[in-house]
Design a protein around this motif. Structure first.
Motif, mmCIF file in Angstrom:
data_model
loop_
_atom_site.group_PDB
_atom_site.id
_atom_site.type_symbol
_atom_site.label_atom_id
_atom_site.label_comp_id
_atom_site.label_asym_id
_atom_site.label_seq_id
_atom_site.Cartn_x
_atom_site.Cartn_y
_atom_site.Cartn_z
ATOM 1 N N SER A 33 0.833 -1.208 0.000
ATOM 2 C CA SER A 33 0.000 0.000 0.000
ATOM 3 C C SER A 33 0.866 1.255 0.000
ATOM 4 N N ALA A 34 1.932 1.235 0.791
ATOM 5 C CA ALA A 34 2.820 2.396 0.844
ATOM 6 C C ALA A 34 3.525 2.621 -0.489
ATOM 7 N N ALA A 35 3.949 1.530 -1.119
ATOM 8 C CA ALA A 35 4.625 1.654 -2.414
ATOM 9 C C ALA A 35 3.670 2.206 -3.471
ATOM 10 N N LYS A 36 2.419 1.723 -3.460
ATOM 11 C CA LYS A 36 1.431 2.222 -4.418
ATOM 12 C C LYS A 36 1.161 3.705 -4.215
ATOM 13 N N ALA A 137 -5.127 -4.365 4.851
ATOM 14 C CA ALA A 137 -3.722 -3.959 4.773
ATOM 15 C C ALA A 137 -3.329 -3.744 3.318
ATOM 16 N N GLY A 138 -3.823 -4.624 2.443
ATOM 17 C CA GLY A 138 -3.480 -4.532 1.032
ATOM 18 C C GLY A 138 -4.156 -3.395 0.299
ATOM 19 N N THR A 139 -5.259 -2.896 0.846
ATOM 20 C CA THR A 139 -5.967 -1.781 0.198
ATOM 21 C C THR A 139 -5.717 -0.443 0.895
ATOM 22 N N GLY A 140 -4.881 -0.456 1.933
ATOM 23 C CA GLY A 140 -4.585 0.791 2.638
ATOM 24 C C GLY A 140 -5.742 1.311 3.457
ATOM 25 N N GLU A 141 -6.540 0.399 4.045
ATOM 26 C CA GLU A 141 -7.740 0.797 4.778
ATOM 27 C C GLU A 141 -7.754 0.271 6.209
ATOM 28 N N LYS A 155 5.823 12.821 11.769
ATOM 29 C CA LYS A 155 6.847 12.130 10.971
ATOM 30 C C LYS A 155 6.265 10.907 10.280
ATOM 31 N N ALA A 156 5.343 10.217 10.952
ATOM 32 C CA ALA A 156 4.772 8.986 10.408
ATOM 33 C C ALA A 156 3.617 9.232 9.452
ATOM 34 N N GLN A 157 3.190 10.481 9.290
ATOM 35 C CA GLN A 157 1.964 10.774 8.544
ATOM 36 C C GLN A 157 1.935 10.204 7.125
ATOM 37 N N PRO A 158 3.018 10.266 6.352
ATOM 38 C CA PRO A 158 2.955 9.695 4.992
ATOM 39 C C PRO A 158 2.590 8.211 4.996
ATOM 40 N N MET A 159 3.143 7.445 5.919
ATOM 41 C CA MET A 159 2.806 6.027 5.997
ATOM 42 C C MET A 159 1.372 5.840 6.471
ATOM 43 N N LEU A 160 0.937 6.631 7.449
ATOM 44 C CA LEU A 160 -0.437 6.535 7.929
ATOM 45 C C LEU A 160 -1.427 6.870 6.817
ATOM 46 N N ASP A 161 -1.131 7.890 6.039
ATOM 47 C CA ASP A 161 -1.995 8.265 4.921
ATOM 48 C C ASP A 161 -2.116 7.125 3.915
ATOM 49 N N ALA A 162 -1.017 6.413 3.711
ATOM 50 C CA ALA A 162 -1.004 5.345 2.705
ATOM 51 C C ALA A 162 -1.680 4.070 3.183
#
Length: 306
Positions: A33-36, A137-141, A155-162
């Motif tokens: 999800s993060a990579a996408k 987890a796979g759909t970022g939800e 600091k973690a926001q980009p990963m949380l957003d994804a």
């Protein structure tokens, strides 16, 4: 997200660097999800794992090199500590000021201890267990139940957003996230065991399993776990999205918490015994819905769709 930014970086700068330790059904889905979403992801697992969009690392330290965010999704506190502080541990290579996001389900005291040690090393720490299963987890939800400093959240926001559909910010005290996840796992485990018991009772009494599922799914007795796990039983598909052994561990954690607090947990204890029975019957590696097989073996029935 503003067009002039790429996950918190001004336009023209490289993407946020995410290291991931633990690429199983949950960690692997989160990494994808993060990579996408555009993060640059490097991941490590004790079992060689290849994921689209994720660069393979040879050790926890290699996964942490140059990372802005380090996500650790492992099974227990020992694995978390080994990943961070053991041989070729991630903290030896993680840049100062990076944030460690622990999404493992662990005791509150362990979260507090690990978080303190990480922060003493010059890093940020987010105690951030999740719920939602491998599919979300796979759909970022996923749903995150997280605690930590404002700086750690930022600091973690980009990963949380994804990776998240919902993020519950539970305050600055590390350990609060793990406490809430412990309570969540009490309910999740009890609901799965209760769903298995109810379906087996209905079939033993002569009800059609699929009709029973349809009725309860549209009535007040339903739960998310009932609606999600009973189809596994009906289709006889026990592929381990979340294994029986996970609830042997997690309900054990619940009971340990109750013992430490001198708080009785009779319903959680009963559900724990059912998962232990399933594990003793050789079902520990199967999906947690396989707890229904304990009832099936006792009653000489099978909960399956007609």
């Amino acid at each position: 997200m503003p067009a002039a930014q790429v996950w918190g970086r001004p336009q023209g700068e490289p993407p946020v660097q995410l290291g991931v330790i633990g690429l199983g059904s949950m960690g692997g889905g989160m990494a994808r999800s993060a990579a996408k979403a555009g993060l640059s992801v490097r991941g490590y697992d004790v079992r060689p794992t290849a994921l689209d969009g994720v660069t393979a690392a040879g050790s926890p330290a290699e996964a942490a090199e140059a990372a802005d965010i380090l996500l650790v999704m492992v099974v227990n506190a020992k694995q978390l500590e080994d990943a961070l502080f053991g041989t070729n541990g991630a903290l030896s290579a993680l840049p100062k000021g990076a944030v460690v996001v622990s999404s493992a389900t662990i005791p509150t005291a362990d979260a507090e201890r690990v978080g303190t040690r990480v922060e003493q090393g010059g890093h940020l720490y987010l105690d951030a267990p999740v719920s939602g299963g491998s599919a979300r987890a796979g759909t970022g939800e996923l749903t995150f139940m997280a605690s930590g400093s404002d700086a750690a959240f930022a600091k973690a926001q980009p990963m949380l957003d994804a990776c998240a559909a919902k993020v519950f910010r539970l305050g600055p005290k590390i350990g609060t996230g793990s406490t809430v996840k412990t309570v969540h796992q009490l309910l999740a485990g009890v609901h799965i065991a209760a769903a298995a018991e109810a379906m087996a009772l209905g079939v033993r009494a002569g009800a059609d399993a699929r009709e029973l599922f349809e009725v309860i799914s549209n009535a007040a007795g339903r739960s998310w776990m009932f609606e999600n796990r009973v189809p596994h039983m009906l289709e006889r598909d026990f592929t381990p999205h979340s294994a029986v052994e996970i609830f042997v561990k997690d309900l054990g954690l619940v009971l340990d918490t109750g013992r430490d607090l001198r708080f009785p947990l009779p319903i959680a204890a009963s559900a724990h015994q059912q998962f232990l029975a399933a594990a003793a019957a050789g079902l520990g590696g199967e999906d947690d819905s396989a707890v229904v097989k304990v009832y099936e073996q006792l009653a000489g029935i099978e909960v399956k769709g007609s």
